[in-house]
Design a protein around this motif. Structure first.
Motif, PDB file in Angstrom:
ATOM      1  N   LYS A 121       0.830  -1.203   0.000  1.00 35.81           N
ATOM      2  CA  LYS A 121       0.000   0.000   0.000  1.00 35.81           C
ATOM      3  C   LYS A 121       0.869   1.258   0.000  1.00 35.81           C
ATOM      4  CE  LYS A 121      -4.353  -1.517   2.034  1.00 35.81           C
ATOM      5  NZ  LYS A 121      -5.349  -1.287   3.109  1.00 35.81           N
ATOM      6  N   ILE A 122       1.966   1.207   0.769  1.00 34.70           N
ATOM      7  CA  ILE A 122       2.881   2.348   0.776  1.00 34.70           C
ATOM      8  C   ILE A 122       3.457   2.581  -0.612  1.00 34.70           C
ATOM      9  CG2 ILE A 122       5.023   3.248   1.752  1.00 34.70           C
ATOM     10  CD1 ILE A 122       4.443   1.667   4.267  1.00 34.70           C
ATOM     11  N   PHE A 123       3.870   1.478  -1.294  1.00 32.00           N
ATOM     12  CA  PHE A 123       4.422   1.594  -2.639  1.00 32.00           C
ATOM     13  C   PHE A 123       3.370   2.118  -3.613  1.00 32.00           C
ATOM     14  CE2 PHE A 123       5.562  -0.315  -6.794  1.00 32.00           C
ATOM     15  CZ  PHE A 123       6.791   0.296  -6.970  1.00 32.00           C
ATOM     16  N   LEU A 124       2.133   1.647  -3.476  1.00 28.14           N
ATOM     17  CA  LEU A 124       1.054   2.117  -4.348  1.00 28.14           C
ATOM     18  C   LEU A 124       0.767   3.595  -4.123  1.00 28.14           C
ATOM     19  CD1 LEU A 124      -1.101   1.381  -6.441  1.00 28.14           C
ATOM     20  CD2 LEU A 124      -2.617   0.763  -4.552  1.00 28.14           C
ATOM     21  N   TYR A 125       0.772   4.030  -2.865  1.00 21.32           N
ATOM     22  CA  TYR A 125       0.554   5.453  -2.577  1.00 21.32           C
ATOM     23  C   TYR A 125       1.684   6.302  -3.162  1.00 21.32           C
ATOM     24  CZ  TYR A 125      -2.915   3.812   0.802  1.00 21.32           C
ATOM     25  OH  TYR A 125      -3.989   3.218   1.404  1.00 21.32           O
ATOM     26  N   PHE A 126       2.916   5.763  -3.095  1.00 16.51           N
ATOM     27  CA  PHE A 126       4.056   6.502  -3.632  1.00 16.51           C
ATOM     28  C   PHE A 126       3.939   6.663  -5.146  1.00 16.51           C
ATOM     29  CE2 PHE A 126       8.431   6.401  -5.373  1.00 16.51           C
ATOM     30  CZ  PHE A 126       8.897   7.586  -4.855  1.00 16.51           C
ATOM     31  N   LEU A 127       3.601   5.564  -5.840  1.00 15.29           N
ATOM     32  CA  LEU A 127       3.432   5.655  -7.300  1.00 15.29           C
ATOM     33  C   LEU A 127       2.281   6.589  -7.664  1.00 15.29           C
ATOM     34  CD1 LEU A 127       3.993   1.990  -8.549  1.00 15.29           C
ATOM     35  CD2 LEU A 127       5.581   3.910  -8.626  1.00 15.29           C
ATOM     36  N   SER A 128       1.223   6.509  -6.906  1.00 18.25           N
ATOM     37  CA  SER A 128       0.077   7.390  -7.199  1.00 18.25           C
ATOM     38  C   SER A 128       0.456   8.855  -7.032  1.00 18.25           C
ATOM     39  CB  SER A 128      -1.094   7.047  -6.280  1.00 18.25           C
ATOM     40  OG  SER A 128      -1.478   5.707  -6.446  1.00 18.25           O
ATOM     41  N   SER A 129       1.232   9.165  -5.989  1.00 16.80           N
ATOM     42  CA  SER A 129       1.661  10.548  -5.787  1.00 16.80           C
ATOM     43  C   SER A 129       2.590  11.015  -6.904  1.00 16.80           C
ATOM     44  CB  SER A 129       2.348  10.688  -4.428  1.00 16.80           C
ATOM     45  OG  SER A 129       3.497   9.870  -4.366  1.00 16.80           O
ATOM     46  N   LEU A 130       3.507  10.111  -7.365  1.00 17.53           N
ATOM     47  CA  LEU A 130       4.379  10.477  -8.483  1.00 17.53           C
ATOM     48  C   LEU A 130       3.576  10.743  -9.751  1.00 17.53           C
ATOM     49  CD1 LEU A 130       7.499   8.131  -8.176  1.00 17.53           C
ATOM     50  CD2 LEU A 130       7.340  10.564  -7.657  1.00 17.53           C
ATOM     51  N   LEU A 131       2.618   9.862 -10.032  1.00 23.66           N
ATOM     52  CA  LEU A 131       1.795  10.052 -11.224  1.00 23.66           C
ATOM     53  C   LEU A 131       0.999  11.347 -11.141  1.00 23.66           C
ATOM     54  CD1 LEU A 131       0.700   8.948 -13.885  1.00 23.66           C
ATOM     55  CD2 LEU A 131      -1.019   7.684 -12.572  1.00 23.66           C
ATOM     56  N   LEU A 132       0.481  11.619  -9.964  1.00 20.49           N
ATOM     57  CA  LEU A 132      -0.283  12.859  -9.806  1.00 20.49           C
ATOM     58  C   LEU A 132       0.604  14.082 -10.003  1.00 20.49           C
ATOM     59  CD1 LEU A 132      -2.952  14.187  -9.033  1.00 20.49           C
ATOM     60  CD2 LEU A 132      -2.264  14.034  -6.642  1.00 20.49           C
ATOM     61  N   CYS A 133       1.814  14.050  -9.461  1.00 20.15           N
ATOM     62  CA  CYS A 133       2.735  15.178  -9.649  1.00 20.15           C
ATOM     63  C   CYS A 133       3.108  15.343 -11.117  1.00 20.15           C
ATOM     64  CB  CYS A 133       3.983  14.980  -8.802  1.00 20.15           C
ATOM     65  SG  CYS A 133       3.701  15.088  -7.014  1.00 20.15           S
ATOM     66  N   PHE A 134       3.333  14.215 -11.810  1.00 17.55           N
ATOM     67  CA  PHE A 134       3.678  14.285 -13.235  1.00 17.55           C
ATOM     68  C   PHE A 134       2.541  14.892 -14.037  1.00 17.55           C
ATOM     69  CE2 PHE A 134       3.480  12.264 -17.449  1.00 17.55           C
ATOM     70  CZ  PHE A 134       4.668  12.734 -17.997  1.00 17.55           C
ATOM     71  N   LEU A 135       1.323  14.464 -13.754  1.00 19.63           N
ATOM     72  CA  LEU A 135       0.176  15.012 -14.479  1.00 19.63           C
ATOM     73  C   LEU A 135       0.008  16.497 -14.209  1.00 19.63           C
ATOM     74  CD1 LEU A 135      -2.450  12.142 -14.035  1.00 19.63           C
ATOM     75  CD2 LEU A 135      -1.107  12.696 -16.062  1.00 19.63           C
ATOM     76  N   VAL A 136       0.239  16.893 -12.964  1.00 18.80           N
ATOM     77  CA  VAL A 136       0.111  18.314 -12.631  1.00 18.80           C
ATOM     78  C   VAL A 136       1.154  19.139 -13.376  1.00 18.80           C
ATOM     79  CG1 VAL A 136       0.350  19.987 -10.764  1.00 18.80           C
ATOM     80  CG2 VAL A 136      -0.975  17.924 -10.395  1.00 18.80           C
ATOM     81  N   VAL A 137       2.406  18.640 -13.399  1.00 21.18           N
ATOM     82  CA  VAL A 137       3.469  19.362 -14.119  1.00 21.18           C
ATOM     83  C   VAL A 137       3.182  19.397 -15.605  1.00 21.18           C
ATOM     84  CG1 VAL A 137       5.923  19.320 -14.698  1.00 21.18           C
ATOM     85  CG2 VAL A 137       5.197  18.890 -12.358  1.00 21.18           C
ATOM     86  N   LEU A 138       2.710  18.264 -16.172  1.00 22.19           N
ATOM     87  CA  LEU A 138       2.404  18.217 -17.607  1.00 22.19           C
ATOM     88  C   LEU A 138       1.301  19.201 -17.962  1.00 22.19           C
ATOM     89  CD1 LEU A 138       3.031  16.769 -20.269  1.00 22.19           C
ATOM     90  CD2 LEU A 138       1.231  15.125 -19.694  1.00 22.19           C
TER      91      LEU A 138
END
Length: 403
Positions: free
Chosen positions: A234-251
């Protein structure tokens, strides 16, 4: 004897009439209380006076005043038409002992007083906690309890010794109650420990006063899920989700900024385009298009090669031996005169009839110059075929001299 009997009868009839005129007193006096809010209620039989209006007067005094010959009574409600009187605003001490009385009034006639003794500490009901908050922890629940409040918004703990009874249970998915537990505490921040992680628990709280064994009603049930140790996936999934969200926000930010920049650029600095009459599709450089009528007003244009080009391409060895082949005495002399002049001569050869021979000799001796000259002519001719080239005018003001 004859005179005494009528007087006795008259006195008895007056007493009987006065007794008939006195209304009945109120009855069934009761106190409705909660913490420090007190309200006295009573009943009265309206049928005893028919449709005549009736009012009531309520008074109170401390129990210690009854030992005096003339106790001091305080009026709480005067000539009220209701069947109740609120005593909250008169600041009756919670640990005091009071005497209350009520009287009925009908058409100026007053009933006898009806009395009731009242002790708030013993008789007043206690209310539930004013607020209960739950906070989930790992296999535990933290409970925050706010004390019952008085009429002046202070804690009831200042007037009596409070404790709380806490009931909690597991709430299954189908709504069944499991593992019901109860305990009593005096703390306002108890903790329920050793609970099952990731499980729904419900809690309700009751106020208690042990001295007179008074208890309040329970608060409405509140439910919350306990926490547990978060697994690594779950920690790893939350980390990937946060990275994806940050990438989408920057894009989105970059794309939106680029689109905004392009829009502002197109709005504030529009691209300049040549009008259609000035466009020329055959050549890749701009040129001036003029009409035939404008060409008739122009002077003839002579295009020649600059002498500097000739001088830069002359072989030094050939120059030392003499003039190139094909140049006559006149041309060499004129060439020497033109090179020796320093009065602003342009350095361009315009030798009249000898220009053809000069070009032929230059082409045979300096092929690079010929190619350059031809290319320049082709460029100038391609710009506009309507240009008029005037014949070369012989230099009549120059006299050939031999040395």
């Amino acid at each position: 004897m004859f005179t005494v009997v009528p007087l006795f009868l008259l006195f008895g009839s007056l007493q009987f009439g006065a007794a008939e005129a006195e209304p009945n007193p109120p009855h069934s006096l009761d106190m409705i209380t909660l913490n420090t809010n007190y309200t006295l209620t009573w009943d009265w039989d309206q049928s005893s006076v028919g449709s005549d209006p009736v009012t009531f007067t309520v008074q109170y005094t401390g129990n210690h005043q009854l030992k005096k010959k003339t106790p001091r009574w305080n009026t709480a409600c005067r000539e009220t038409t209701g069947r109740s009187c609120d005593l909250t605003g008169f600041n009756l001490h919670y640990l005091g002992l009071y005497m209350l009385r009520v009287q009925a009034n009908v058409n100026g006639s007053h009933s006898v007083w009806e009395y009731k003794q009242f002790c708030p500490d013993k008789e007043a009901a206690i209310g539930p906690p004013s607020k209960v908050r739950l906070s989930a922890a790992v296999a535990a629940l933290d409970i925050v309890i706010t004390d019952p409040q008085t009429s002046s918004n202070s804690s009831m703990r200042d007037l009596l010794k409070l404790s709380f009874q806490i009931c909690y249970w597991e709430q299954s998915e189908d709504g069944k109650v499991l593992n019901h537990e109860t305990f009593i505490t005096e703390s306002n921040m108890p903790t329920l420990s050793n609970l099952t992680p990731w499980t729904q628990y419900c809690v309700r709280v009751q106020s208690r006063y042990e001295y007179y064994n008074k208890t309040s009603s329970f608060t409405p049930p509140q439910c919350i899920q306990t926490e547990g140790v978060v697994p690594w996936w779950k920690i790893f999934l939350y980390f990937l989700s946060s990275l994806l969200l940050c990438f989408l926000v920057v894009l989105v930010f970059i794309y939106g900024g680029h689109q905004c920049f392009q829009f502002c650029k197109a709005t504030l600095f529009p691209g300049e385009k040549l009008p259609s009459p000035l466009k020329h599709h055959e050549i890749d450089y701009p040129c001036l298009l003029v009409s035939d009528s404008e060409l008739d007003l122009c002077d003839p244009v002579i295009i020649c090669v600059e002498s500097a080009i000739l001088e830069n391409n002359v072989d030094p060895a050939a120059d030392s031996t003499g003039p190139p082949v094909g140049l006559g005495q006149d041309s060499s002399g004129r060439h020497s005169r033109q090179n020796s002049s320093s009065s602003g001569d342009s350095g361009v050869y315009s030798a009249g009839g000898n220009s053809g021979a000069l070009q032929h000799n230059i082409a045979s001796t300096f092929p690079d110059v010929k190619r350059h000259f031809d290319s320049e002519q082709l460029k100038m001719l391609s710009m506009k075929s309507d240009f008029k080239v005037c014949p070369v005018i012989p230099d009549e003001g120059v006299v050939d001299m031999e040395v």
